[in-house]
Design a protein around this motif. Structure first.
Motif, mmCIF file in Angstrom:
data_model
loop_
_atom_site.group_PDB
_atom_site.id
_atom_site.type_symbol
_atom_site.label_atom_id
_atom_site.label_comp_id
_atom_site.label_asym_id
_atom_site.label_seq_id
_atom_site.Cartn_x
_atom_site.Cartn_y
_atom_site.Cartn_z
ATOM 1 N N VAL A 62 32.218 4.799 -11.952
ATOM 2 C CA VAL A 62 30.881 5.272 -11.596
ATOM 3 C C VAL A 62 30.864 5.622 -10.114
ATOM 4 O O VAL A 62 31.545 4.973 -9.304
ATOM 5 N N PHE A 63 30.112 6.659 -9.777
ATOM 6 C CA PHE A 63 29.929 7.049 -8.379
ATOM 7 C C PHE A 63 28.496 6.687 -7.998
ATOM 8 O O PHE A 63 27.558 7.447 -8.298
ATOM 9 N N PRO A 64 28.292 5.545 -7.342
ATOM 10 C CA PRO A 64 26.942 5.017 -7.107
ATOM 11 C C PRO A 64 26.072 5.843 -6.169
ATOM 12 O O PRO A 64 24.871 5.603 -6.086
ATOM 13 N N GLU A 65 26.657 6.818 -5.460
ATOM 14 C CA GLU A 65 25.840 7.677 -4.602
ATOM 15 C C GLU A 65 25.028 8.674 -5.429
ATOM 16 O O GLU A 65 24.062 9.250 -4.933
ATOM 17 N N GLY A 66 25.467 8.898 -6.666
ATOM 18 C CA GLY A 66 24.709 9.765 -7.568
ATOM 19 C C GLY A 66 25.195 11.194 -7.645
ATOM 20 O O GLY A 66 25.030 11.858 -8.654
ATOM 21 N N THR A 67 25.819 11.694 -6.587
ATOM 22 C CA THR A 67 26.317 13.068 -6.573
ATOM 23 C C THR A 67 27.357 13.197 -5.474
ATOM 24 O O THR A 67 27.543 12.275 -4.664
ATOM 25 N N ARG A 68 28.042 14.329 -5.441
ATOM 26 C CA ARG A 68 29.041 14.541 -4.393
ATOM 27 C C ARG A 68 28.384 14.697 -3.019
ATOM 28 O O ARG A 68 27.342 15.332 -2.887
ATOM 29 N N SER A 69 29.034 14.111 -2.029
ATOM 30 C CA SER A 69 28.542 14.216 -0.657
ATOM 31 C C SER A 69 28.725 15.635 -0.131
ATOM 32 O O SER A 69 29.740 16.286 -0.395
ATOM 33 N N ARG A 70 27.756 16.116 0.616
ATOM 34 C CA ARG A 70 27.866 17.443 1.242
ATOM 35 C C ARG A 70 28.494 17.368 2.627
ATOM 36 O O ARG A 70 28.775 18.391 3.243
ATOM 37 N N THR A 71 28.711 16.149 3.124
ATOM 38 C CA THR A 71 29.278 15.972 4.464
ATOM 39 C C THR A 71 30.589 15.195 4.449
ATOM 40 O O THR A 71 31.305 15.170 5.444
ATOM 41 N N GLY A 72 30.903 14.545 3.332
ATOM 42 C CA GLY A 72 32.084 13.698 3.268
ATOM 43 C C GLY A 72 31.789 12.252 3.603
ATOM 44 O O GLY A 72 32.625 11.380 3.374
ATOM 45 N N SER A 73 30.607 11.972 4.136
ATOM 46 C CA SER A 73 30.224 10.606 4.498
ATOM 47 C C SER A 73 29.663 9.875 3.275
ATOM 48 O O SER A 73 29.088 10.497 2.373
ATOM 49 N N ILE A 74 29.803 8.546 3.271
ATOM 50 C CA ILE A 74 29.278 7.741 2.178
ATOM 51 C C ILE A 74 27.761 7.689 2.276
ATOM 52 O O ILE A 74 27.199 7.372 3.322
ATOM 53 N N ALA A 75 27.096 8.011 1.193
ATOM 54 C CA ALA A 75 25.635 7.926 1.129
ATOM 55 C C ALA A 75 25.235 6.565 0.564
ATOM 56 O O ALA A 75 26.045 5.881 -0.070
ATOM 57 N N PRO A 76 23.994 6.133 0.786
ATOM 58 C CA PRO A 76 23.542 4.850 0.229
ATOM 59 C C PRO A 76 23.697 4.810 -1.287
ATOM 60 O O PRO A 76 23.458 5.797 -1.974
ATOM 61 N N PHE A 77 24.112 3.642 -1.787
ATOM 62 C CA PHE A 77 24.234 3.466 -3.229
ATOM 63 C C PHE A 77 22.842 3.421 -3.856
ATOM 64 O O PHE A 77 21.936 2.781 -3.329
ATOM 65 N N LYS A 78 22.699 4.050 -4.996
ATOM 66 C CA LYS A 78 21.420 4.043 -5.691
ATOM 67 C C LYS A 78 21.186 2.693 -6.379
ATOM 68 O O LYS A 78 22.135 2.033 -6.819
ATOM 69 N N ARG A 79 19.936 2.323 -6.469
ATOM 70 C CA ARG A 79 19.581 1.044 -7.085
ATOM 71 C C ARG A 79 19.999 1.003 -8.545
ATOM 72 O O ARG A 79 20.245 -0.075 -9.109
ATOM 73 N N SER A 80 20.099 2.161 -9.172
ATOM 74 C CA SER A 80 20.517 2.217 -10.575
ATOM 75 C C SER A 80 21.922 1.642 -10.767
ATOM 76 O O SER A 80 22.236 1.091 -11.832
ATOM 77 N N PHE A 81 22.768 1.769 -9.744
ATOM 78 C CA PHE A 81 24.090 1.154 -9.834
ATOM 79 C C PHE A 81 23.961 -0.362 -9.916
ATOM 80 O O PHE A 81 24.689 -1.021 -10.670
ATOM 81 N N GLY A 82 23.062 -0.925 -9.123
ATOM 82 C CA GLY A 82 22.842 -2.363 -9.175
ATOM 83 C C GLY A 82 22.391 -2.806 -10.555
ATOM 84 O O GLY A 82 22.830 -3.852 -11.059
ATOM 85 N N TYR A 83 21.523 -2.020 -11.166
ATOM 86 C CA TYR A 83 21.047 -2.331 -12.522
ATOM 87 C C TYR A 83 22.212 -2.304 -13.509
ATOM 88 O O TYR A 83 22.372 -3.214 -14.338
#
Length: 215
Positions: A111-132
């Motif tokens: 699973v990719f918890p950021e939800g989509t591919r990064s447009r900058t290459g930096s790690i984005a915050p993980f979505k709460r849905s991953f925690g669920y």
């Protein structure tokens, strides 16, 4: 035959075309786990599978149904020749949980918890849905940090450019630890904390790799 051809192409891609480095913070677990990786490129799935070695055989990535399984050649190809698990982003978390749990019966799930591919290459915050998902599925979470895939094949680029790809496989976060983190808390707060726990582990791997490169 098509699957075998694709597997041969993947071996060539990650074994010859790209220079691949894999580092391990601990042992790759033998059992089925929920693999959590950062997402910057379509190359991430294959790189993570390569990094996991035998444990990555049959790895089932959760993939957006509206992107990979839209009517036409994509649905035909990805439904027949890959292990992608289609996820309807509009159907809600319970549907995602059901599909992920079913896939986890026979293979580890990516699973990719950021939800989509990064447009900058930096790690984005993980979505709460991953925690669920991590809380309800009750599987150990294995963080894997990937680097170099954004430079090789960012969003919008058609053909990848050659270069070095790196995968850093972290230590598993036990399901029992995540359950303890959620104990006695409202569900939304528990999911947020678990998402932050996974994100923190991935960022730690990123910092470790950055320190290694600078050293």
């Amino acid at each position: 035959a098509v699957r075998k051809g694709l597997e041969a192409f993947q071996r060539w891609l990650y074994g010859t075309y790209f220079r691949v480095r894999v580092r391990y913070a601990g042992r790759v677990p033998a059992g089925r786990v929920l693999v959590a990786g950062n997402h910057a490129s379509h190359l991430d799935m294959g790189l993570i599978k390569r990094a996991l070695g035998p444990a990555g055989e049959g790895l089932a990535p959760l993939a957006a149904q509206d992107y990979f399984f839209r009517p036409g050649w994509r649905r035909f190809f990805f439904s027949r020749f890959t292990n992608l698990v289609p996820i309807d982003r509009r159907a809600g978390l319970k549907d995602t949980l059901r599909r992920a749990a079913r896939a986890l019966e026979s293979a580890s799930v990516l699973v990719f918890p950021e939800g989509t591919r990064s447009r900058t290459g930096s790690i984005a915050p993980f979505k709460r849905s991953f925690g669920y998902l991590a809380l309800k599925i009750r599987a150990d979470v294995l963080p894997v940090f990937v680097d170099g895939t954004f430079a090789a094949h960012p969003k919008g680029r058609v053909l990848p450019r050659r270069g070095e790809l790196t995968a850093v496989v972290g230590r598993p976060i036990p399901a029992s630890e995540l359950a303890a983190l959620a104990e006695g808390r409202p569900l939304k707060e528990a999911c947020r904390l678990i998402a932050q726990r996974g994100e923190g582990e991935l960022r730690a791997l990123e910092r470790r790799e950055g320190s290694r490169a600078r050293g």
